[in-house]
Design a protein around this motif. Sequence first.
Motif, mmCIF file in Angstrom:
data_model
loop_
_atom_site.group_PDB
_atom_site.id
_atom_site.type_symbol
_atom_site.label_atom_id
_atom_site.label_comp_id
_atom_site.label_asym_id
_atom_site.label_seq_id
_atom_site.Cartn_x
_atom_site.Cartn_y
_atom_site.Cartn_z
ATOM 1 N N ILE A 190 0.719 -1.046 -0.058
ATOM 2 C CA ILE A 190 -0.039 0.143 -0.077
ATOM 3 C C ILE A 190 0.292 1.218 -0.324
ATOM 4 N N THR A 191 1.664 1.295 0.871
ATOM 5 C CA THR A 191 2.917 2.388 0.869
ATOM 6 C C THR A 191 3.514 3.015 -0.899
ATOM 7 N N ARG A 192 3.637 1.685 -1.231
ATOM 8 C CA ARG A 192 4.003 1.845 -2.621
ATOM 9 C C ARG A 192 3.425 1.959 -3.399
ATOM 10 N N LEU A 193 2.068 1.673 -3.436
ATOM 11 C CA LEU A 193 1.272 2.122 -3.958
ATOM 12 C C LEU A 193 1.304 3.349 -4.368
ATOM 13 N N LEU A 194 0.888 4.065 -2.941
ATOM 14 C CA LEU A 194 0.323 5.567 -2.710
ATOM 15 C C LEU A 194 1.620 6.216 -2.579
ATOM 16 N N SER A 195 2.764 6.202 -2.193
ATOM 17 C CA SER A 195 3.833 6.747 -2.327
ATOM 18 C C SER A 195 3.945 7.445 -3.261
ATOM 19 N N GLY A 196 4.802 8.940 -3.588
ATOM 20 C CA GLY A 196 5.153 9.355 -4.947
ATOM 21 C C GLY A 196 4.220 10.170 -5.285
ATOM 22 N N LYS A 197 2.471 10.235 -5.217
ATOM 23 C CA LYS A 197 1.799 10.407 -5.333
ATOM 24 C C LYS A 197 1.132 11.961 -5.475
ATOM 25 N N ASN A 198 0.725 12.852 -5.705
ATOM 26 C CA ASN A 198 0.419 14.185 -5.279
ATOM 27 C C ASN A 198 -1.599 14.077 -4.870
ATOM 28 N N TYR A 199 -1.826 15.103 -4.404
ATOM 29 C CA TYR A 199 -3.415 15.104 -4.093
ATOM 30 C C TYR A 199 -4.021 14.725 -5.546
ATOM 31 N N ASP A 200 -4.101 15.551 -5.996
ATOM 32 C CA ASP A 200 -5.228 14.993 -7.555
ATOM 33 C C ASP A 200 -4.614 13.538 -7.749
ATOM 34 N N GLN A 201 -4.085 13.518 -7.781
ATOM 35 C CA GLN A 201 -3.747 11.686 -8.245
ATOM 36 C C GLN A 201 -4.130 10.554 -7.168
ATOM 37 N N LEU A 202 -3.888 11.208 -6.136
ATOM 38 C CA LEU A 202 -5.020 9.949 -4.726
ATOM 39 C C LEU A 202 -6.717 10.527 -4.811
ATOM 40 N N VAL A 203 -6.845 11.721 -5.285
ATOM 41 C CA VAL A 203 -8.239 12.161 -5.387
ATOM 42 C C VAL A 203 -8.549 11.394 -6.632
ATOM 43 N N ALA A 204 -8.444 10.996 -7.583
ATOM 44 C CA ALA A 204 -8.087 9.904 -8.586
ATOM 45 C C ALA A 204 -8.452 8.237 -8.229
ATOM 46 N N LEU A 205 -7.347 7.933 -7.423
ATOM 47 C CA LEU A 205 -7.054 6.311 -6.575
ATOM 48 C C LEU A 205 -8.157 6.224 -6.232
ATOM 49 N N GLN A 206 -8.358 7.197 -4.852
ATOM 50 C CA GLN A 206 -9.820 7.133 -4.300
ATOM 51 C C GLN A 206 -11.089 6.617 -5.209
ATOM 52 N N ASN A 207 -11.615 7.560 -5.963
ATOM 53 C CA ASN A 207 -12.526 7.325 -6.711
ATOM 54 C C ASN A 207 -12.319 5.589 -7.374
ATOM 55 N N GLN A 208 -11.260 5.852 -8.161
ATOM 56 C CA GLN A 208 -11.301 4.268 -8.979
ATOM 57 C C GLN A 208 -11.380 2.809 -7.293
#
Length: 696
Positions: free
Chosen positions: A355-373
């Motif tokens: 989970i840390t590898r998947l989420l690290s290095g992403k900004n806020y907008d990318q995290l929002v897009a991943l949350q929607n997915q």
Amino acid sequence: MGGGHYSSSSRRRSRSRSPEDRHQSSSSRNHNDSKRRRDDDHDDSRRRDRERDRDRDRDRERDRDRDRDRDRDRDRGRDKDKKESKKRETSAERAERKAARKAEKKANASLLLSEEARRSAAEVSFYSADSNPFFDANLGEKFVWGKKREKERKEGLTAEQARKKDIERAIESKQEIERLNQRRGEREEQMRLREEEDMRAARMAESAQMSAWIDREDDFHLEQAKKRAEIRVRERRAKPIDFLALNLKWSQPPLEPGDEGYEESLEEDEGIGLEVDVEEPYTIFDSLTLEDSEELHEDIKMYLSLEKVEANLEFWRSLLIVSSSSLETLRTERAIGTTAFAAQLRSNASVKAEITRLLSGKNYDQLVALQNQVQRKLSSGEPIDVEYWEGLLKELVVWKAKAKLRDMHEVVLSNRLEQLRRKQRDEAVKFKDEVKSGLRAAAAVAGGDGEEDDGDEDDMDVGDDEEGGFAAEPWDESLEPVSFERVPDAFRNCALVDPAEELAKLYALRRTVVGTRFVAKPRAAEAPADASTSGVNRQEEEIYQAAVGQGLDAEEEVFNLEADVGRSSYNWEDKYRPRKPRYFNKVHTGYEWNKYNQTHYDSDNPPPKTVQGYKFALFYSDLIDKSKAPTYRVIKSKDNTETATLLFSAGPPYEDIAFTIINKPWEMSRTKGFRASFERGVLQLHFTLRREYYRK
């Protein structure tokens, strides 16, 4: 003979009287005659009055008899007429007379109230039919207008017509009363609506004023909280919330010259808080215990309730999310234990790392897009590992908050660095002006060419030694390192360092400094403060060691039996950190050879030792207000009458401290060892207990 002699002698005396005596005797005689006449007249008048009264009574009796006879004759004639009329009335006339009387009674009865109505009217009336000041037995009955009935009969109206006329008039009166009541009800309704509208307007005005007051009160509390945070950070006793609050202080761009509050911002302490908090705000949760995290969580809620700026609200909301996640982890560790929690972390290490590898290095907008997915994947109904994706979604919320805090922290650092660069430029310009003025003064003293120097002032470089006229300092041989043929004994315990490794470490530290965004300037005021503090602590340590160095006598023991006084709150806690003073106490024990002990004990078999006195020495070297000496008082115990509590109180920054002692009277005489003094920051209290004498 004697009588005749007397009369003759009297006559002779009367004859022999003088004219004056004769005149007096005649006047007295006349007076007696007039008195006698007045008495006779009075008797005659009384006699005439009595005769007149008798005549009047006789006439009155005669008139009374005449009236009695006349009344008797009249009654006799009336009875005779009645008998004659009865004899003359026929049966038809009698029936007609009864029918007329019955009709009249019926007409009158229709106008009267019923018996029940009359009773209720009498009950509700102020007066009753039996008791009223008018002596009217028919007070509860309906009033019958006899004159009106008589007038109606004279006008030729029958009882039915009169009744109908009265009914019509009553209906008209009732309708008029209803109209009046309706108009009164409308007026009352209008007044009620008007009052409600006025009250609503007053409530709205009061609510607006109250909301303004509440807003001003919240702003005041927020400002005070920020000032308390600055004070605690400045005095090196900051809480975790203080660093976060000061981190947010630079979220707005620095003020330009001419803006409101620019002068106040220049007077603030430079680099306050940021020299120790250049990392992201959420990293502060990594080193907190459960209690500290709970306290920080409540402080974040307090700031969240007081803030009004939307950007600051987003900052505190994000921190609240991170704080909740940290609290959940710490509470789980406290609940299951450290060993079980570590085992649980080892079992979930692979999932956590993924989970840390998947989420690290992403900004806020990318995290929002991943949350929607992830949300679409969970709601799709496909056969997936729900537990994994729910855990990922939960971690996504925390990482989103951290990303938002990271972006806001970039802005904070940028604004703070810009302000510091501007301040450093201003200081450089000021220093340059000071150097120029010093050079001009030196040139004037040396007798140089002032005009030529003035022409070159604008192009002067502060670092140019030739234009400044400064010569290089000669080399001092004492600066050369000392060479030893053999290692001295003082350096034998020093660690051996490889020059290559030392140089590599030095280059690494230099690269760290170069990569650092901001290097705080050390404060000039810290050195004297630290020096004074260390001096005070050193002085206190010397006094303490001197007291300890005195040692203990044969009958003295160390006494450190503290009593629990509970957690007290002080009004100076926000400014100073409360702490207990150091102390070195002694208790004096010995044998008490009273009569009882002398009888039952001896030197080979001594009695038990008893407490005979105390010596307290408490150190208050850091006392803020040294003009006020610490105080002490004895508090007797309700549960145990043999012991008492000796409480010592001082000002900031010291807490109250108490000791449990024997509850006996003190010897207050100096000859018996009593001492209470406060010198050089040391409170000394020595006293002995009063002896108890044994009596048979």
